[in-house]
Scaffold this active site. Structure first.
Site, PDB file in Angstrom:
ATOM      1  N   LYS A 182       0.805  -1.004   0.046  1.00 60.73           N
ATOM      2  CA  LYS A 182      -0.065  -0.099   0.221  1.00 60.73           C
ATOM      3  C   LYS A 182       0.821   1.302   0.071  1.00 60.73           C
ATOM      4  CE  LYS A 182      -1.984   2.714   2.909  1.00 60.73           C
ATOM      5  NZ  LYS A 182      -1.900   4.051   1.848  1.00 60.73           N
ATOM      6  N   GLU A 258       9.899   0.995  10.576  1.00 62.25           N
ATOM      7  CA  GLU A 258      10.927   2.228  10.468  1.00 62.25           C
ATOM      8  C   GLU A 258      10.337   3.430  10.494  1.00 62.25           C
ATOM      9  OE1 GLU A 258      13.195   1.105   6.846  1.00 62.25           O
ATOM     10  OE2 GLU A 258      13.927  -0.688   7.772  1.00 62.25           O
ATOM     11  N   CYS A 292      13.531  10.980   6.712  1.00 61.33           N
ATOM     12  CA  CYS A 292      13.504  10.464   7.983  1.00 61.33           C
ATOM     13  C   CYS A 292      14.874  10.799   8.828  1.00 61.33           C
ATOM     14  CB  CYS A 292      13.235   9.053   8.282  1.00 61.33           C
ATOM     15  SG  CYS A 292      14.149   7.929   7.064  1.00 61.33           S
ATOM     16  N   GLU A 393       9.753  16.047  15.323  1.00 61.40           N
ATOM     17  CA  GLU A 393      10.135  15.743  13.809  1.00 61.40           C
ATOM     18  C   GLU A 393       9.070  16.706  13.327  1.00 61.40           C
ATOM     19  OE1 GLU A 393       8.781  12.433  11.624  1.00 61.40           O
ATOM     20  OE2 GLU A 393      10.764  12.091  10.859  1.00 61.40           O
TER      21      GLU A 393
HETATM   22  P1  NAD Z   1       2.367   8.166   7.683  1.00 61.10           P
HETATM   23  O1  NAD Z   1       2.410   7.336   9.005  1.00 61.10           O
HETATM   24  O2  NAD Z   1       1.186   9.228   7.741  1.00 61.10           O
HETATM   25  O3  NAD Z   1       1.827   7.002   6.455  1.00 61.10           O
HETATM   26  C1  NAD Z   1       2.813   5.932   6.019  1.00 61.10           C
HETATM   27  C2  NAD Z   1       1.845   5.196   5.353  1.00 61.10           C
HETATM   28  O4  NAD Z   1       0.893   4.532   6.468  1.00 61.10           O
HETATM   29  C3  NAD Z   1       1.121   5.616   4.437  1.00 61.10           C
HETATM   30  O5  NAD Z   1       0.834   4.731   3.452  1.00 61.10           O
HETATM   31  C4  NAD Z   1      -0.550   5.854   5.022  1.00 61.10           C
HETATM   32  O6  NAD Z   1      -1.554   5.747   4.036  1.00 61.10           O
HETATM   33  C5  NAD Z   1      -0.315   4.570   6.018  1.00 61.10           C
HETATM   34  N1  NAD Z   1      -1.146   4.510   7.178  1.00 61.10           N
HETATM   35  C6  NAD Z   1      -1.649   5.803   7.963  1.00 61.10           C
HETATM   36  N2  NAD Z   1      -2.286   5.262   8.882  1.00 61.10           N
HETATM   37  C7  NAD Z   1      -2.500   3.817   8.736  1.00 61.10           C
HETATM   38  C8  NAD Z   1      -2.863   3.152   9.781  1.00 61.10           C
HETATM   39  N3  NAD Z   1      -3.513   3.217  10.754  1.00 61.10           N
HETATM   40  N4  NAD Z   1      -2.839   1.624   9.308  1.00 61.10           N
HETATM   41  C9  NAD Z   1      -2.238   1.417   8.225  1.00 61.10           C
HETATM   42  N5  NAD Z   1      -1.516   2.269   7.531  1.00 61.10           N
HETATM   43  C10 NAD Z   1      -1.689   3.460   7.704  1.00 61.10           C
HETATM   44  O7  NAD Z   1       3.654   8.786   7.323  1.00 61.10           O
HETATM   45  P2  NAD Z   1       4.126   9.798   6.098  1.00 61.10           P
HETATM   46  O8  NAD Z   1       3.531  11.031   6.424  1.00 61.10           O
HETATM   47  O9  NAD Z   1       3.590   9.226   4.749  1.00 61.10           O
HETATM   48  O10 NAD Z   1       5.604   9.584   5.936  1.00 61.10           O
HETATM   49  C11 NAD Z   1       6.448  10.462   6.894  1.00 61.10           C
HETATM   50  C12 NAD Z   1       7.124   9.593   8.001  1.00 61.10           C
HETATM   51  O11 NAD Z   1       7.681   8.669   7.715  1.00 61.10           O
HETATM   52  C13 NAD Z   1       8.086  10.746   8.692  1.00 61.10           C
HETATM   53  O12 NAD Z   1       7.549  10.455  10.240  1.00 61.10           O
HETATM   54  C14 NAD Z   1       9.281  10.062   8.427  1.00 61.10           C
HETATM   55  O13 NAD Z   1      10.386  10.235   9.467  1.00 61.10           O
HETATM   56  C15 NAD Z   1       8.781   8.557   8.378  1.00 61.10           C
HETATM   57  N6  NAD Z   1       9.925   7.922   7.632  1.00 61.10           N
HETATM   58  C16 NAD Z   1      10.698   7.011   8.340  1.00 61.10           C
HETATM   59  C17 NAD Z   1      11.692   6.189   7.548  1.00 61.10           C
HETATM   60  C18 NAD Z   1      12.784   5.360   8.020  1.00 61.10           C
HETATM   61  O14 NAD Z   1      13.203   4.645   7.466  1.00 61.10           O
HETATM   62  N7  NAD Z   1      12.631   5.389   9.376  1.00 61.10           N
HETATM   63  C19 NAD Z   1      11.879   6.489   5.993  1.00 61.10           C
HETATM   64  C20 NAD Z   1      10.935   7.340   5.650  1.00 61.10           C
HETATM   65  C21 NAD Z   1       9.945   7.946   6.247  1.00 61.10           C
END
Ligand code: NAD
Length: 491
Positions: A182, A258, A292, A393
């Site tokens: 997804k 992650e 991130c 963040e």
């Molecule tokens: P997000 O958590 O809003 O969404 C990430 C994914 O999860 C999306 O596909 C979203 O639709 C899905 N999602 C949201 N709620 C969900 C739920 N309840 N159940 C299942 N899936 C759900 O994050 P974002 O805004 O897309 O990404 C940014 C974040 O990701 C930042 O905090 C960043 O630090 C983190 N990030 C971490 C890494 C790492 O490797 N540690 C890498 C890239 C980004």
């Protein structure tokens, strides 16, 4: 540079069981270009029924299909064919990524799409060549099997869409699993194209399924709570990570998470500033701070603070903020208006907390930028590590700069964070560098460099930055179900 798309509005459907299908209730959502808010695609808005159908397809492909039974070498051949497709369509994929998420074309073309192909090739070869343990001991012979775990839910974010999606898909497939991906709703385009390329490369139907839509109860619900799912690999925010861990707990489904970061970048007085300044610029402003691993807490030794800050701010002000499709652009738009507003609220908060905005700090609204979500490089001084702006963040081009006097103090500040994803330090004293690395609470530490990635290394974070590690053998452990086998040899 690749041709810009003439941009007919795309119609993006799920990929389930080898077929492109609309949402079960035929609803869609829009994907828009953050540069000018133009419409790029109508995307199937996945329902819980769609998520469940994708799991059924992945389950059937795992239980009855050829993929898990193939040798690692046979699977590697298909993954290499897919990597070839990615290489062949590199320009197209790079432009899709740039239009969908505002990533600069330089980064899409020269870093992220090549890394997509590398992810596939690396894990294909790793799985085919990994050594297995055997422990002969007297008349006992023990060894370890690594059968695939089964059906993998892969949930990815928008900030490096296809690179992070394939960081999950490639090892999952290489070790014999089937996948339901997804992608983030903000950036569905490259995942969709990747699905087409996967079928063209000969991936059997149902081995890779892709469902689009939002988190929560809709399409993502079954992906995290259906007992037919054997592994969940998630990259995203720490808050979503908690929800996913809670949903997965109901069926004891293992999760690799992650999550977010607020990484410290420490510059000592003996650092080579010709290295430290440009690296520190890249560490926070490349990818618009929407990374991130960003070095978003910059700790500078007080003896060099004025000199360093002067050079850092001068370079930050020189960065070109604009259309990400232009080769000269260093900073593109933020992903969406809501996110820009969040970033700006943090900058306002920094002022309320006593911070001084040294540069940047307001949305760009001149003719070249007003239709997009543009925010300039922003540098804030005068805060302590207790300020929310220095602890939370922000995920934007905002650097908070703090001073320190001793190695011990720098380490204390670096470790004083709910996050523990990465750290970087600049010094010419290697004894100090190793001392710091040994005591730093972070999944990755870079010394006199930044963002170098060897895919054999463990990748992940501590605390609010996540759970588990992926990469090389760590991915094998997560995506397989290691099994101990012991037999007695009779004379
Ligand atoms: P997000 O958590 O809003 O969404 C990430 C994914 O999860 C999306 O596909 C979203 O639709 C899905 N999602 C949201 N709620 C969900 C739920 N309840 N159940 C299942 N899936 C759900 O994050 P974002 O805004 O897309 O990404 C940014 C974040 O990701 C930042 O905090 C960043 O630090 C983190 N990030 C971490 C890494 C790492 O490797 N540690 C890498 C890239 C980004």
């Amino acid at each position: 540079m690749p041709q810009q798309l003439a941009a007919p509005v795309a119609d993006i459907k799920h990929l389930i069981g080898g077929r492109f299908t609309p949402a079960s209730d035929c609803t869609t959502f829009e994907s828009r270009d953050p540069h000018d808010n133009s419409l790029l695609a109508h995307v199937a808005r996945g329902t819980a029924e769609d998520g469940s159908a994708a799991i059924t397809a992945a389950r059937a492909a795992f239980d009855d299909g050829p993929w898990p039974k193939m040798t690692a070498k046979q699977r590697a051949a298909v993954l290499h064919a897919l990597a070839d497709e990615v290489d062949e369509h590199r320009d197209e994929l790079a432009m899709l990524e740039t239009r969908d998420g505002g990533k600069t074309i330089n980064q899409s073309l020269h870093a992220e799409i090549p890394r997509v192909a590398h992810n596939l090739r690396f894990f294909a070869d790793y799985a085919a060549m990994a050594a297995n343990e055997a422990y002969p001991d007297g008349d006992l012979l023990s060894y370890v099997l690594y059968p695939p775990a089964g059906v993998v839910s892969a949930i990815s974010p928008w900030n490096a869409p296809l690179m992070l999606a394939t960081w999950k898909i490639a090892p999952a497939l290489a070790f014999g699993n089937t996948v339901v991906l997804k992608p983030a709703p903000q950036t569905p385009l490259t995942a969709h194209r990747f699905g087409e390329l996967a079928l063209a490369a000969g991936l059997p139907p149902g081995v890779l399924n892709i469902v689009h839509g939002f988190g929560g109860e809709a399409v993502a619900g079954p992906l995290t709570s259906d007992p037919r799912v054997d592994r969940i690999t998630f990259t995203g925010s720490s808050a979503t990570g908690v929800k996913i861990l809670q949903a997965a707990a109901a069926h004891h489904t293992p999760v690799s998470a992650e999550l977010g970061g607020k990484s410290a970048n420490i510059v000592f007085a003996d650092a080579d500033l010709d290295v430290a300044v440009p690296m520190s610029i890249r560490a926070i402003f490349a990818g618009n701070g929407q990374v991130c691993l960003s070095g978003s807490r910059l700790l500078v030794h007080n003896d060099i603070m004025d000199t360093f800050l002067d050079r850092f701010v001068t370079e930050a002000d020189r960065l070109i903020v604009g259309d990400p499709k232009e080769a000269s652009t260093f900073i593109g738009p933020l992903i969406e208006e809501r996110h820009l507003e969040k970033v700006h609220r943090y900058v306002e908060l920094a002022e309320e907390e006593g911070g001084k905005i040294v540069t940047g700090g307001a949305r760009l609204v001149d003719d070249a930028h007003r239709n997009g979500f543009y925010y300039p490089p922003t540098v804030i001084t005068g805060l302590t590590n207790n300020a929310r702006t220095a602890r939370e963040e922000i995920f934007g081009p905002v650097e908070t700069v703090l001073g320190f006097d001793t190695e011990e103090e720098a380490l204390r500040i670096a470790n004083d964070s709910p996050y523990g994803l990465a750290g970087m330090l600049f010094t010419q004293n290697l004894d100090r560098a190793h001392r710091m690395a040994a005591r730093w609470r972070a999944g990755t530490v870079w010394i006199n460099t930044f963002f170098e990635r060897d895919l054999r290394l463990p990748f992940g974070g501590e605390g609010a930055s996540g759970l588990g590690r992926e990469g090389g053998q760590y991915s094998r452990e997560f995506f397989t179900e290691p099994r101990a086998v012991t037999l007695r040899l009779h004379p």
